[in-house]
Enzyme design. Structure first.
Site, PDB file in Angstrom:
ATOM      1  N   TYR A 149       0.831  -1.209   0.000  1.00  0.00           N
ATOM      2  CA  TYR A 149       0.000   0.000   0.000  1.00  0.00           C
ATOM      3  C   TYR A 149       0.868   1.262   0.000  1.00  0.00           C
ATOM      4  O   TYR A 149       0.707   2.135  -0.852  1.00  0.00           O
ATOM      5  CB  TYR A 149      -0.925  -0.008   1.219  1.00  0.00           C
ATOM      6  CG  TYR A 149      -1.914   1.128   1.255  1.00  0.00           C
ATOM      7  CD1 TYR A 149      -2.970   1.187   0.341  1.00  0.00           C
ATOM      8  CD2 TYR A 149      -1.811   2.132   2.207  1.00  0.00           C
ATOM      9  CE1 TYR A 149      -3.893   2.219   0.378  1.00  0.00           C
ATOM     10  CE2 TYR A 149      -2.730   3.169   2.258  1.00  0.00           C
ATOM     11  CZ  TYR A 149      -3.770   3.210   1.347  1.00  0.00           C
ATOM     12  OH  TYR A 149      -4.682   4.250   1.381  1.00  0.00           O
ATOM     13  N   GLU A 151       4.115   1.793  -0.726  1.00  0.00           N
ATOM     14  CA  GLU A 151       4.942   2.011  -1.910  1.00  0.00           C
ATOM     15  C   GLU A 151       4.085   2.100  -3.177  1.00  0.00           C
ATOM     16  O   GLU A 151       4.454   2.775  -4.141  1.00  0.00           O
ATOM     17  CB  GLU A 151       5.991   0.902  -2.041  1.00  0.00           C
ATOM     18  CG  GLU A 151       7.000   0.867  -0.905  1.00  0.00           C
ATOM     19  CD  GLU A 151       7.983   2.032  -0.920  1.00  0.00           C
ATOM     20  OE1 GLU A 151       7.617   3.146  -1.349  1.00  0.00           O
ATOM     21  OE2 GLU A 151       9.132   1.829  -0.511  1.00  0.00           O
ATOM     22  N   LYS A 153       1.204   3.580  -3.377  1.00  0.00           N
ATOM     23  CA  LYS A 153       0.729   4.966  -3.409  1.00  0.00           C
ATOM     24  C   LYS A 153       1.869   5.933  -3.729  1.00  0.00           C
ATOM     25  O   LYS A 153       1.667   6.949  -4.412  1.00  0.00           O
ATOM     26  CB  LYS A 153       0.091   5.333  -2.064  1.00  0.00           C
ATOM     27  CG  LYS A 153      -1.254   4.666  -1.809  1.00  0.00           C
ATOM     28  CD  LYS A 153      -2.348   5.240  -2.683  1.00  0.00           C
ATOM     29  CE  LYS A 153      -3.722   4.761  -2.266  1.00  0.00           C
ATOM     30  NZ  LYS A 153      -4.805   5.368  -3.060  1.00  0.00           N
ATOM     31  N   TYR A 208      -3.582  -1.981  20.313  1.00  0.00           N
ATOM     32  CA  TYR A 208      -2.286  -2.579  19.992  1.00  0.00           C
ATOM     33  C   TYR A 208      -1.178  -1.723  20.585  1.00  0.00           C
ATOM     34  O   TYR A 208      -1.156  -0.506  20.415  1.00  0.00           O
ATOM     35  CB  TYR A 208      -2.137  -2.730  18.480  1.00  0.00           C
ATOM     36  CG  TYR A 208      -3.166  -3.683  17.916  1.00  0.00           C
ATOM     37  CD1 TYR A 208      -2.933  -5.059  17.905  1.00  0.00           C
ATOM     38  CD2 TYR A 208      -4.400  -3.223  17.439  1.00  0.00           C
ATOM     39  CE1 TYR A 208      -3.882  -5.947  17.418  1.00  0.00           C
ATOM     40  CE2 TYR A 208      -5.358  -4.105  16.959  1.00  0.00           C
ATOM     41  CZ  TYR A 208      -5.097  -5.468  16.947  1.00  0.00           C
ATOM     42  OH  TYR A 208      -6.045  -6.345  16.484  1.00  0.00           O
TER      43      TYR A 208
END
Length: 321
Positions: A149, A151, A153, A208
């Site tokens: 995603y 790279e 974009k 997280y």
């Protein structure tokens, strides 16, 4: 009878979260809208209320294949935008960003259309500069699990500016930061939809790491206003331009607010931090303020009040995470 001179506008990814809101806005503006989607993450439910409009057309098509239509403007939004969806088929995600950009730029070149690229704050990676300005080149892992995603974009931005320099194409590039609102996919794994769905069903709110990583949350109506203003800006305003809300909140603060607003019995549960998850993400929107006279108007609490009822209806309909 006088025929109204309507703009013909193509929205790729038009049945997705942002695309559906954009289609609705463009129809209100009086445009003739083609909504293009392969329905991988987009859904007809998001655009069902637009189907009766005679100036709204839906095409099932994948942007990785060429498209032949006649348009005046193109908003290229097609690409899964949440880690759950873009990591499911990472090769296809990269193809969507890169091949999709090539195909849409080729269409814009042939039709002499102005074209908008929905880029992302992910081009900054896990930033070492805070807040992020457009001149910052980023701190990105090119071989990580999120790279398809990030790279993809970044490469799309490269293509847009090469078409601009080589072919004098009329381009607009907006870098979108965290956005939320109705029509979000309930299972996209993004933090706002996750927390609201978990809170409404009294499941544990999963955080997280320690929850101190920060995000900036922009309500969808504010973002769509930025899209429209950027598309209408003078030709010399190409971007890239940050589009998001600079007000920063920790993930823990968001979780606590969602629990309070949904009157949930959910408890907060902490889990290990995923790979390459950025610790901070906050836009510097000075350029958007200066060139577009734009900044978000919707406070987080106000936006959540508009968003929670959408998810409440999904839960009532039996849709679960």
């Amino acid at each position: 009878m006088k025929i109204r001179n309507r703009k013909r506008v193509l929205v790729t990814g038009g049945a997705g979260f942002l695309g559906s809101h954009l289609c609705e806005r463009l129809l209100k503006e009086g445009d003739d809208v083609i909504c293009l989607d392969n329905f991988y993450t987009g859904t007809k439910d998001n655009i069902q209320h637009l189907m009766e409009n005679p100036f709204f057309e839906v095409m099932r098509h994948d942007v990785t294949f060429p498209l032949y239509v006649e348009v005046d403007e193109i908003y290229n939004l097609a690409c899964p935008a949440s880690p759950i969806h873009y990591q499911f088929d990472p090769v296809q995600t990269t193809k969507t960003s890169v091949h999709g950009a090539i195909n849409m730029l080729g269409l814009a070149k042939r039709t002499k259309a102005r074209i908008f690229q929905a880029s992302t704050s992910e081009v900054y990676g896990d930033p070492e500069q805070h807040p992020q300005t457009e001149s910052y080149w980023g701190h990105v892992n090119p071989i990580g699990s999120r790279s398809c995603y990030d790279e993809g974009k970044r490469c799309a931005e490269t293509l847009f500016f090469d078409y601009y320099r080589q072919h004098n194409l009329d381009i607009k590039v907006g870098r979108i930061f965290n956005t939320y609102g109705p029509n979000m996919h309930p299972n996209d794994g993004r933090v706002v939809s996750n927390f609201i769905m978990q809170a409404l069903t009294d499941q544990p709110i999963t955080i997280y790491g320690d929850g101190q990583q920060s995000r900036s949350f922009c309500y969808v109506d504010d973002l769509i206003e930025a899209f429209v203003r950027l598309m209408a800006s003078p030709a010399e305003v190409t971007g890239p331009i940050n589009l998001g809300n600079p007000n920063e909140f920790t993930i823990l603060e968001l979780a606590e607010q969602v629990i309070e607003m949904t009157h949930s019995r959910s408890k907060i549960e902490k889990r290990p931090l995923p790979d390459d998850d950025p610790k901070q993400r906050q836009p510097d929107i000075s350029l958007a303020k200066k060139t577009l006279d734009w900044e978000p108007k919707t406070l987080l609490e106000e936006g959540l009040k508009k968003t929670i009822p959408y998810f409440e209806n999904l839960v009532k309909a039996g849709i679960k995470q």
